[in-house]
Design a protein around this motif. Structure first.
Motif, PDB file in Angstrom:
ATOM      1  N   ARG A   1       0.846  -1.205   0.000  1.00 43.21           N
ATOM      2  CA  ARG A   1       0.000   0.000   0.000  1.00 43.21           C
ATOM      3  C   ARG A   1       0.877   1.249   0.000  1.00 43.21           C
ATOM      4  NH1 ARG A   1      -4.091   1.856   1.116  1.00 43.21           N
ATOM      5  NH2 ARG A   1      -3.723   2.896   3.052  1.00 43.21           N
ATOM      6  N   GLY A   2       1.978   1.166  -0.682  1.00 41.73           N
ATOM      7  CA  GLY A   2       2.895   2.295  -0.722  1.00 41.73           C
ATOM      8  C   GLY A   2       3.982   2.149   0.326  1.00 41.73           C
ATOM      9  N   CYS A   3       4.981   2.972   0.202  1.00 44.29           N
ATOM     10  CA  CYS A   3       6.068   2.976   1.178  1.00 44.29           C
ATOM     11  C   CYS A   3       5.508   3.513   2.498  1.00 44.29           C
ATOM     12  CB  CYS A   3       7.210   3.857   0.687  1.00 44.29           C
ATOM     13  SG  CYS A   3       8.478   4.104   1.941  1.00 44.29           S
ATOM     14  N   PRO A   4       5.567   2.729   3.576  1.00 48.10           N
ATOM     15  CA  PRO A   4       4.986   3.185   4.838  1.00 48.10           C
ATOM     16  C   PRO A   4       5.655   4.434   5.389  1.00 48.10           C
ATOM     17  CG  PRO A   4       6.231   1.158   5.161  1.00 48.10           C
ATOM     18  CD  PRO A   4       6.186   1.413   3.690  1.00 48.10           C
ATOM     19  N   PHE A   5       6.881   4.688   4.991  1.00 42.96           N
ATOM     20  CA  PHE A   5       7.616   5.838   5.511  1.00 42.96           C
ATOM     21  C   PHE A   5       7.224   7.110   4.757  1.00 42.96           C
ATOM     22  CE2 PHE A   5       9.852   1.854   5.936  1.00 42.96           C
ATOM     23  CZ  PHE A   5       9.817   1.739   7.309  1.00 42.96           C
ATOM     24  N   ILE A   6       7.054   6.989   3.452  1.00 44.51           N
ATOM     25  CA  ILE A   6       6.531   8.120   2.671  1.00 44.51           C
ATOM     26  C   ILE A   6       5.095   8.403   3.124  1.00 44.51           C
ATOM     27  CG2 ILE A   6       5.833   8.919   0.381  1.00 44.51           C
ATOM     28  CD1 ILE A   6       8.201   7.319  -0.776  1.00 44.51           C
ATOM     29  N   ASN A   7       4.303   7.335   3.269  1.00 44.76           N
ATOM     30  CA  ASN A   7       2.915   7.493   3.712  1.00 44.76           C
ATOM     31  C   ASN A   7       2.845   8.255   5.033  1.00 44.76           C
ATOM     32  OD1 ASN A   7       2.290   5.907   1.509  1.00 44.76           O
ATOM     33  ND2 ASN A   7       1.640   4.135   2.690  1.00 44.76           N
ATOM     34  N   ALA A   8       3.691   7.868   5.981  1.00 42.99           N
ATOM     35  CA  ALA A   8       3.664   8.501   7.301  1.00 42.99           C
ATOM     36  C   ALA A   8       4.033   9.981   7.218  1.00 42.99           C
ATOM     37  CB  ALA A   8       4.607   7.775   8.267  1.00 42.99           C
ATOM     38  N   VAL A   9       5.050  10.293   6.438  1.00 45.06           N
ATOM     39  CA  VAL A   9       5.466  11.695   6.302  1.00 45.06           C
ATOM     40  C   VAL A   9       4.340  12.520   5.679  1.00 45.06           C
ATOM     41  CG1 VAL A   9       7.040  13.229   5.055  1.00 45.06           C
ATOM     42  CG2 VAL A   9       7.948  11.255   6.279  1.00 45.06           C
ATOM     43  N   LEU A  10       3.653  11.940   4.703  1.00 42.68           N
ATOM     44  CA  LEU A  10       2.553  12.659   4.068  1.00 42.68           C
ATOM     45  C   LEU A  10       1.348  12.797   4.996  1.00 42.68           C
ATOM     46  CD1 LEU A  10       2.717  11.138   0.470  1.00 42.68           C
ATOM     47  CD2 LEU A  10       3.528  13.373   1.237  1.00 42.68           C
ATOM     48  N   GLU A  11       1.085  11.761   5.791  1.00 43.13           N
ATOM     49  CA  GLU A  11      -0.050  11.807   6.717  1.00 43.13           C
ATOM     50  C   GLU A  11       0.197  12.745   7.892  1.00 43.13           C
ATOM     51  OE1 GLU A  11      -2.678   8.603   8.123  1.00 43.13           O
ATOM     52  OE2 GLU A  11      -1.312   7.327   6.984  1.00 43.13           O
ATOM     53  N   ILE A  12       1.412  12.709   8.387  1.00 40.84           N
ATOM     54  CA  ILE A  12       1.754  13.545   9.545  1.00 40.84           C
ATOM     55  C   ILE A  12       2.489  14.767   9.004  1.00 40.84           C
ATOM     56  CG2 ILE A  12       2.986  13.650  11.741  1.00 40.84           C
ATOM     57  CD1 ILE A  12       2.842  10.550  11.738  1.00 40.84           C
ATOM     58  N   ALA A  13       1.743  15.775   8.692  1.00 35.93           N
ATOM     59  CA  ALA A  13       2.302  16.958   8.044  1.00 35.93           C
ATOM     60  C   ALA A  13       3.303  17.698   8.926  1.00 35.93           C
ATOM     61  CB  ALA A  13       1.179  17.897   7.630  1.00 35.93           C
ATOM     62  N   ASP A  14       3.254  17.458  10.217  1.00 37.83           N
ATOM     63  CA  ASP A  14       4.128  18.133  11.170  1.00 37.83           C
ATOM     64  C   ASP A  14       5.549  17.564  11.085  1.00 37.83           C
ATOM     65  OD1 ASP A  14       5.431  19.265  13.303  1.00 37.83           O
ATOM     66  OD2 ASP A  14       4.112  18.428  14.845  1.00 37.83           O
ATOM     67  N   ALA A  15       6.456  18.311  10.476  1.00 38.33           N
ATOM     68  CA  ALA A  15       7.836  17.843  10.289  1.00 38.33           C
ATOM     69  C   ALA A  15       8.585  17.671  11.606  1.00 38.33           C
ATOM     70  CB  ALA A  15       8.588  18.797   9.376  1.00 38.33           C
ATOM     71  N   SER A  16       8.048  18.222  12.696  1.00 42.75           N
ATOM     72  CA  SER A  16       8.726  18.058  13.981  1.00 42.75           C
ATOM     73  C   SER A  16       8.278  16.778  14.702  1.00 42.75           C
ATOM     74  CB  SER A  16       8.470  19.277  14.879  1.00 42.75           C
ATOM     75  OG  SER A  16       7.108  19.319  15.270  1.00 42.75           O
TER      76      SER A  16
END
Length: 192
Positions: free
Chosen positions: A102-117
């Motif tokens: 279902r996609g790269c889970p790490f890219i998915n997480a970065v996109l879902e959690i917009a907060d870079a911190s």
């Protein structure tokens, strides 16, 4: 930490990892993780006092598993560093083609959690750096000039292939990236 407690933690991580990946981090609540993992609410909160902490630990767990899998699969594929570099995209192609991809889970997480911190974001950044280091070492062993620069170019290829696999639900991007990688390797080999 006793083994039963450690098993409960592991069960929570595995369950949350699967749920987050299948449904999306935002769409999975703590109560769903508790119900699906079969642990008591108190047990979950002892290990993970907040959903943010659970997300962070799931990402660390998943990154560690993914990196181990990637390194072992690549090492088993080629006899030379150049073959192993090229084999990285054979390994990725198989992952992209797996039925539960279902996609790269790490890219998915970065996109879902917009907060870079958010700490999960840093886990993805750290994993990317670990991949770059593996590629840089293989490139150095293969005789590629400027392995540091080469490893950055590689990250563009893996990112593009992963995104293409996610959007198109196809592993074709890995084949295209592997072809581009072969050209990059040959263009950057040191000439004695």
């Amino acid at each position: 930490m006793n083994s039963q407690s450690s098993q409960a933690r592991q069960q929570i991580l595995e369950t949350a990892s699967e749920l987050f990946y299948q449904k999306g981090i935002q769409y999975v609540g703590i109560n769903e993780v508790i119900a699906a993992s079969g642990v008591a609410k108190r047990t979950l909160y002892r290990w993970f006092p907040s959903k943010d902490k659970l997300i962070e630990e799931v990402m660390k767990h998943r990154a560690s598993q993914w990196l181990c899998w990637f390194e072992e699969a690549v090492a088993a594929r080629g006899n030379t560093p150049k073959e192993r570099l090229l084999a990285t995209f054979d390994v990725l192609r198989e992952w992209y083609a797996s039925p539960n991809f279902r996609g790269c889970p790490f890219i998915n997480a970065v996109l879902e959690i917009a907060d870079a911190s958010h700490k999960a974001h840093q886990v993805s950044v750290d994993l990317r750096e670990s991949i770059r280091q593996i590629i840089m070492d293989l490139a150095d062993e293969a005789g590629v000039e400027n392995p540091e620069f080469f490893s950055q170019q590689y990250l563009l290829l893996i990112g593009g292939a992963s995104l293409m696999a996610t959007i198109e639900q196809s592993s074709t991007g890995a084949i295209l990236a592997q072809n581009a990688l072969a050209v990059l390797i040959d263009a950057n080999l040191q000439h004695s």
